[in-house]
Enzyme design. Structure first.
Site, mmCIF file in Angstrom:
data_model
loop_
_atom_site.group_PDB
_atom_site.id
_atom_site.type_symbol
_atom_site.label_atom_id
_atom_site.label_comp_id
_atom_site.label_asym_id
_atom_site.label_seq_id
_atom_site.Cartn_x
_atom_site.Cartn_y
_atom_site.Cartn_z
ATOM 1 C CB CYS A 176 -0.970 -0.045 1.176
ATOM 2 S SG CYS A 176 -2.408 1.040 0.982
ATOM 3 C CG HIS A 180 -3.135 -3.864 3.409
ATOM 4 N ND1 HIS A 180 -2.149 -3.140 4.030
ATOM 5 C CD2 HIS A 180 -3.935 -2.965 2.775
ATOM 6 C CE1 HIS A 180 -2.329 -1.849 3.803
ATOM 7 N NE2 HIS A 180 -3.401 -1.713 3.034
ATOM 8 C CD GLU A 183 -0.183 -5.638 5.690
ATOM 9 O OE1 GLU A 183 -0.596 -4.459 5.677
ATOM 10 O OE2 GLU A 183 0.114 -6.253 4.648
#
Length: 226
Positions: A86, A195, A197
């Site tokens: 991002c 994302h 994560e």
């Protein structure tokens, strides 16, 4: 393998990266402030999502000039893994470590949802545990995520197999050629708008991001050659 997670003013996914690597994967990970000048002793570096410096001027434009960036560039030049998600992807393009740019979403609105992706290239440090053309689901959360590059650059990305992830079924931001993530020519720098994560445990709704970090931990000790 020792991994640095860079903390910029306005970062909000540094903790997510730290927990995904440290808590879920058991990796040796540490926060490193943007004030620092060195990444000595680290084998890989992560640039988190968020809104570094409030996205003033444009996303990633100020973070690109912080003290830590020359050390990040040095790691990339040495063939060590460099990852940005991002805002981290935006910073990597601003720093010239990845081609192209991220502009305002076509909708002119902030978009936050889970989207399907295609794993286009599973022959990278970051994607070896995925299957080629596998469909995965990862969350996105951005206002400036539309990937743009001139046609020559787009052709080079495709010819050199630098497109790693592509939006599948829908294009949430207007990215050219549905591009969601790319590497540099050398293959050791990956930037992506989704994302991973935020998708490493079932309680989060998906574990589709976990294999990216497991791939890195399995392959990251090998420097990528020219």
């Amino acid at each position: 393998m020792r991994i640095a997670v860079i903390v910029f003013p306005g970062s909000n996914c540094d903790v997510d990266l730290y927990e995904a690597l440290g808590t879920v994967c058991g990796a040796n990970v540490a926060y490193v402030s943007h004030h620092e000048h060195s990444l000595a002793g680290f084998d890989a570096v992560m640039l988190p999502g968020g809104f570094s410096y409030g996205d003033y001027l444009r996303a990633g434009a100020i973070a690109r000039f912080t003290n830590i960036m020359p050390a990040i560039i040095k790691m990339a030049e040495e063939g060590k893994p460099v990852f940005g998600t991002c805002n981290g992807f935006q910073i990597l393009t601003e720093a010239g470590l990845l081609p192209g740019a991220l502009k305002r979403n076509d909708s002119q609105r902030f978009t936050c949802k889970t989207v399907p992706l295609e794993v286009v290239n599973n022959q990278t440090l970051f994607t070896s545990q995925y299957r080629e053309h596998e469909r995965i689901n990862l969350p996105i959360a951005h206002a400036d995520g539309s990937f743009y590059a001139d046609q020559e650059t787009l052709d080079c990305l495709e010819d050199n197999h630098q497109v790693v992830f592509r939006y599948a079924e829908e294009n949430p931001n207007g990215s050219l050629q549905n591009i969601a993530g790319i590497t540099n020519k050398r293959g050791n720098v990956l930037g992506m708008m989704p994302h991973p994560e935020r998708a490493v445990e079932t309680i989060l709704g998906s574990t589709d991001g976990l294999r990216l970090f497991k791939s890195l931990l399995a392959n990251g000790s090998v420097k990528v050659g020219e």
